[in-house]
Design a protein around this motif. Structure first.
Motif, PDB file in Angstrom:
ATOM      1  N   ASP A   5       0.833  -1.209   0.000  1.00  0.00           N
ATOM      2  CA  ASP A   5       0.000   0.000   0.000  1.00  0.00           C
ATOM      3  C   ASP A   5       0.860   1.249   0.000  1.00  0.00           C
ATOM      4  OD1 ASP A   5      -2.274  -1.552   0.023  1.00  0.00           O
ATOM      5  OD2 ASP A   5      -2.659  -1.293   2.165  1.00  0.00           O
ATOM      6  N   TYR A   6       1.927   1.223   0.783  1.00  0.00           N
ATOM      7  CA  TYR A   6       2.840   2.364   0.851  1.00  0.00           C
ATOM      8  C   TYR A   6       3.460   2.622  -0.521  1.00  0.00           C
ATOM      9  CZ  TYR A   6       7.019   5.084   1.747  1.00  0.00           C
ATOM     10  OH  TYR A   6       8.001   6.035   1.685  1.00  0.00           O
ATOM     11  N   LEU A   7       3.938   1.573  -1.180  1.00  0.00           N
ATOM     12  CA  LEU A   7       4.561   1.723  -2.502  1.00  0.00           C
ATOM     13  C   LEU A   7       3.570   2.243  -3.533  1.00  0.00           C
ATOM     14  CD1 LEU A   7       6.828  -1.435  -2.737  1.00  0.00           C
ATOM     15  CD2 LEU A   7       7.545   0.942  -2.464  1.00  0.00           C
ATOM     16  N   MET A   8       2.362   1.709  -3.504  1.00  0.00           N
ATOM     17  CA  MET A   8       1.349   2.165  -4.451  1.00  0.00           C
ATOM     18  C   MET A   8       1.041   3.641  -4.233  1.00  0.00           C
ATOM     19  SD  MET A   8      -1.113  -1.180  -4.561  1.00  0.00           S
ATOM     20  CE  MET A   8      -2.224  -0.541  -5.802  1.00  0.00           C
ATOM     21  N   ARG A   9       0.940   4.052  -2.975  1.00  0.00           N
ATOM     22  CA  ARG A   9       0.664   5.450  -2.661  1.00  0.00           C
ATOM     23  C   ARG A   9       1.838   6.335  -3.093  1.00  0.00           C
ATOM     24  NH1 ARG A   9      -1.680   4.395   1.560  1.00  0.00           N
ATOM     25  NH2 ARG A   9       0.054   4.224   2.988  1.00  0.00           N
ATOM     26  N   THR A  67      15.944   0.949  -2.448  1.00  0.00           N
ATOM     27  CA  THR A  67      14.872   1.541  -3.252  1.00  0.00           C
ATOM     28  C   THR A  67      14.150   0.428  -4.002  1.00  0.00           C
ATOM     29  OG1 THR A  67      16.154   3.571  -3.486  1.00  0.00           O
ATOM     30  CG2 THR A  67      14.327   3.261  -5.014  1.00  0.00           C
ATOM     31  N   ASP A  68      12.864   0.391  -3.856  1.00  0.00           N
ATOM     32  CA  ASP A  68      12.066  -0.680  -4.452  1.00  0.00           C
ATOM     33  C   ASP A  68      12.125  -0.630  -5.980  1.00  0.00           C
ATOM     34  OD1 ASP A  68       9.316  -1.812  -5.541  1.00  0.00           O
ATOM     35  OD2 ASP A  68       9.658  -2.663  -3.539  1.00  0.00           O
ATOM     36  N   PRO A  69      12.332  -1.776  -6.616  1.00  0.00           N
ATOM     37  CA  PRO A  69      12.406  -1.824  -8.087  1.00  0.00           C
ATOM     38  C   PRO A  69      11.166  -1.263  -8.785  1.00  0.00           C
ATOM     39  CG  PRO A  69      13.167  -3.892  -7.157  1.00  0.00           C
ATOM     40  CD  PRO A  69      12.601  -3.083  -6.017  1.00  0.00           C
ATOM     41  N   HIS A  70       9.997  -1.384  -8.157  1.00  0.00           N
ATOM     42  CA  HIS A  70       8.789  -0.828  -8.775  1.00  0.00           C
ATOM     43  C   HIS A  70       8.864   0.690  -8.869  1.00  0.00           C
ATOM     44  CE1 HIS A  70       7.021  -4.781  -7.840  1.00  0.00           C
ATOM     45  NE2 HIS A  70       6.324  -4.535  -8.927  1.00  0.00           N
ATOM     46  N   VAL A  71       9.482   1.305  -7.897  1.00  0.00           N
ATOM     47  CA  VAL A  71       9.609   2.760  -7.875  1.00  0.00           C
ATOM     48  C   VAL A  71      10.658   3.229  -8.883  1.00  0.00           C
ATOM     49  CG1 VAL A  71      10.207   4.745  -6.411  1.00  0.00           C
ATOM     50  CG2 VAL A  71       8.869   2.856  -5.465  1.00  0.00           C
ATOM     51  N   SER A 100      22.261  10.794 -17.613  1.00  0.00           N
ATOM     52  CA  SER A 100      23.237   9.728 -17.337  1.00  0.00           C
ATOM     53  C   SER A 100      22.896   8.999 -16.046  1.00  0.00           C
ATOM     54  CB  SER A 100      24.655  10.310 -17.252  1.00  0.00           C
ATOM     55  OG  SER A 100      25.034  10.844 -18.498  1.00  0.00           O
ATOM     56  N   GLN A 101      22.425   9.728 -15.037  1.00  0.00           N
ATOM     57  CA  GLN A 101      21.995   9.093 -13.794  1.00  0.00           C
ATOM     58  C   GLN A 101      20.800   8.177 -14.047  1.00  0.00           C
ATOM     59  OE1 GLN A 101      21.356  12.708 -11.602  1.00  0.00           O
ATOM     60  NE2 GLN A 101      23.167  12.364 -10.304  1.00  0.00           N
ATOM     61  N   ALA A 102      19.868   8.633 -14.860  1.00  0.00           N
ATOM     62  CA  ALA A 102      18.696   7.813 -15.180  1.00  0.00           C
ATOM     63  C   ALA A 102      19.124   6.523 -15.865  1.00  0.00           C
ATOM     64  CB  ALA A 102      17.724   8.598 -16.066  1.00  0.00           C
ATOM     65  N   CYS A 103      20.045   6.622 -16.802  1.00  0.00           N
ATOM     66  CA  CYS A 103      20.525   5.436 -17.523  1.00  0.00           C
ATOM     67  C   CYS A 103      21.295   4.493 -16.603  1.00  0.00           C
ATOM     68  CB  CYS A 103      21.386   5.855 -18.713  1.00  0.00           C
ATOM     69  SG  CYS A 103      20.434   6.663 -20.013  1.00  0.00           S
ATOM     70  N   ALA A 104      22.125   5.047 -15.719  1.00  0.00           N
ATOM     71  CA  ALA A 104      22.881   4.214 -14.780  1.00  0.00           C
ATOM     72  C   ALA A 104      21.940   3.508 -13.806  1.00  0.00           C
ATOM     73  CB  ALA A 104      23.894   5.067 -14.015  1.00  0.00           C
ATOM     74  N   LEU A 105      20.913   4.210 -13.358  1.00  0.00           N
ATOM     75  CA  LEU A 105      19.934   3.606 -12.454  1.00  0.00           C
ATOM     76  C   LEU A 105      19.176   2.482 -13.158  1.00  0.00           C
ATOM     77  CD1 LEU A 105      18.619   3.672  -9.667  1.00  0.00           C
ATOM     78  CD2 LEU A 105      17.058   5.433 -10.538  1.00  0.00           C
ATOM     79  N   ALA A 106      18.785   2.724 -14.393  1.00  0.00           N
ATOM     80  CA  ALA A 106      18.099   1.686 -15.164  1.00  0.00           C
ATOM     81  C   ALA A 106      18.985   0.455 -15.312  1.00  0.00           C
ATOM     82  CB  ALA A 106      17.692   2.230 -16.530  1.00  0.00           C
ATOM     83  N   ALA A 107      20.249   0.662 -15.625  1.00  0.00           N
ATOM     84  CA  ALA A 107      21.180  -0.454 -15.790  1.00  0.00           C
ATOM     85  C   ALA A 107      21.365  -1.216 -14.480  1.00  0.00           C
ATOM     86  CB  ALA A 107      22.526   0.057 -16.306  1.00  0.00           C
ATOM     87  N   ALA A 108      21.452  -0.497 -13.365  1.00  0.00           N
ATOM     88  CA  ALA A 108      21.651  -1.143 -12.063  1.00  0.00           C
ATOM     89  C   ALA A 108      20.469  -2.022 -11.680  1.00  0.00           C
ATOM     90  CB  ALA A 108      21.891  -0.083 -10.988  1.00  0.00           C
ATOM     91  N   TYR A 109      19.283  -1.675 -12.137  1.00  0.00           N
ATOM     92  CA  TYR A 109      18.078  -2.433 -11.792  1.00  0.00           C
ATOM     93  C   TYR A 109      17.604  -3.331 -12.931  1.00  0.00           C
ATOM     94  CZ  TYR A 109      17.287  -0.278  -7.249  1.00  0.00           C
ATOM     95  OH  TYR A 109      17.397   0.111  -5.939  1.00  0.00           O
ATOM     96  N   ASP A 132       0.977  -1.700 -13.611  1.00  0.00           N
ATOM     97  CA  ASP A 132       1.213  -2.057 -12.203  1.00  0.00           C
ATOM     98  C   ASP A 132      -0.083  -2.212 -11.417  1.00  0.00           C
ATOM     99  OD1 ASP A 132       3.962  -2.164 -12.456  1.00  0.00           O
ATOM    100  OD2 ASP A 132       4.262  -0.072 -11.858  1.00  0.00           O
ATOM    101  N   GLY A 133      -1.218  -1.985 -12.071  1.00  0.00           N
ATOM    102  CA  GLY A 133      -2.502  -2.143 -11.403  1.00  0.00           C
ATOM    103  C   GLY A 133      -2.800  -1.045 -10.403  1.00  0.00           C
ATOM    104  N   ILE A 134      -2.235   0.130 -10.626  1.00  0.00           N
ATOM    105  CA  ILE A 134      -2.461   1.259  -9.721  1.00  0.00           C
ATOM    106  C   ILE A 134      -3.474   2.176 -10.374  1.00  0.00           C
ATOM    107  CG2 ILE A 134      -1.402   3.204  -8.519  1.00  0.00           C
ATOM    108  CD1 ILE A 134       1.260   1.636  -8.647  1.00  0.00           C
ATOM    109  N   THR A 135      -4.648   2.268  -9.774  1.00  0.00           N
ATOM    110  CA  THR A 135      -5.731   3.020 -10.402  1.00  0.00           C
ATOM    111  C   THR A 135      -6.073   4.307  -9.676  1.00  0.00           C
ATOM    112  OG1 THR A 135      -7.334   1.752  -9.121  1.00  0.00           O
ATOM    113  CG2 THR A 135      -6.794   0.939 -11.334  1.00  0.00           C
ATOM    114  N   GLY A 136      -5.489   4.553  -8.563  1.00  0.00           N
ATOM    115  CA  GLY A 136      -5.759   5.777  -7.810  1.00  0.00           C
ATOM    116  C   GLY A 136      -5.153   5.648  -6.440  1.00  0.00           C
ATOM    117  N   GLU A 137      -5.218   6.727  -5.685  1.00  0.00           N
ATOM    118  CA  GLU A 137      -4.661   6.696  -4.343  1.00  0.00           C
ATOM    119  C   GLU A 137      -5.445   5.703  -3.521  1.00  0.00           C
ATOM    120  OE1 GLU A 137      -2.934   9.743  -1.055  1.00  0.00           O
ATOM    121  OE2 GLU A 137      -3.901  10.509  -2.822  1.00  0.00           O
TER     122      GLU A 137
END
Length: 138
Positions: A5-9, A67-71, A100-109, A132-137
């Motif tokens: 629930d926390y991650l979805m929020r 940091t959660d992979p979904h995030v 470059s940070q975005a690309c490095a983060l993507a590669a790390a995960y 991800d099945g997230i439809t609202g808060e």
């Protein structure tokens, strides 16, 4: 269940912050700052410190911080969007660092990195929410 629930929020709030930023008529510098604030909130870290790191160091910090992979996929797309706004604001060096940070983060995960010149749009975020099945808060 609480963690989910926390991650979805957290994800929902992040995407809503992206939506508010995209819909603003502000200048690109203000939009970049707004995206950076949303990233800092999602990371629950001081953006002025962590977002100034070299790409590999940035990705390493997020990997060891749990940091959660979904995030992460949302963060990667948000960082690519911030890079675009920074470029539009004439801040080429900051834009390149963020991309470059975005690309490095993507590669790390092990997720797909944004393509150079690809600008995430709200439809991209909405498709990610749907997948991800997230439809609202929740």
């Amino acid at each position: 269940m609480f963690q989910q629930d926390y991650l979805m929020r957290l994800i929902w709030q992040f995407v809503e912050a992206m939506r508010r930023t995209v819909e603003k008529d502000d200048d690109p510098d203000a939009k970049a700052a707004s995206v950076e604030d949303a990233i800092a909130n999602a990371l629950e870290m001081d953006a002025s410190v962590v977002l100034g790191l070299a790409p590999e160091s940035f990705a390493g910090i997020l990997s060891v911080s749990g940091t959660d992979p979904h995030v992460v996929e949302y963060l990667v797309r948000g960082m690519a969007l911030e890079s675009y706004y920074l470029e539009q604001a004439g801040k080429q060096q900051a834009a390149q660092l963020r991309f470059s940070q975005a690309c490095a983060l993507a590669a790390a995960y092990g997720i797909e990195a944004p393509a150079a010149g690809e600008i995430p749009v709200m439809n991209d975020f909405d498709e990610m929410l749907e997948a991800d099945g997230i439809t609202g808060e929740e």
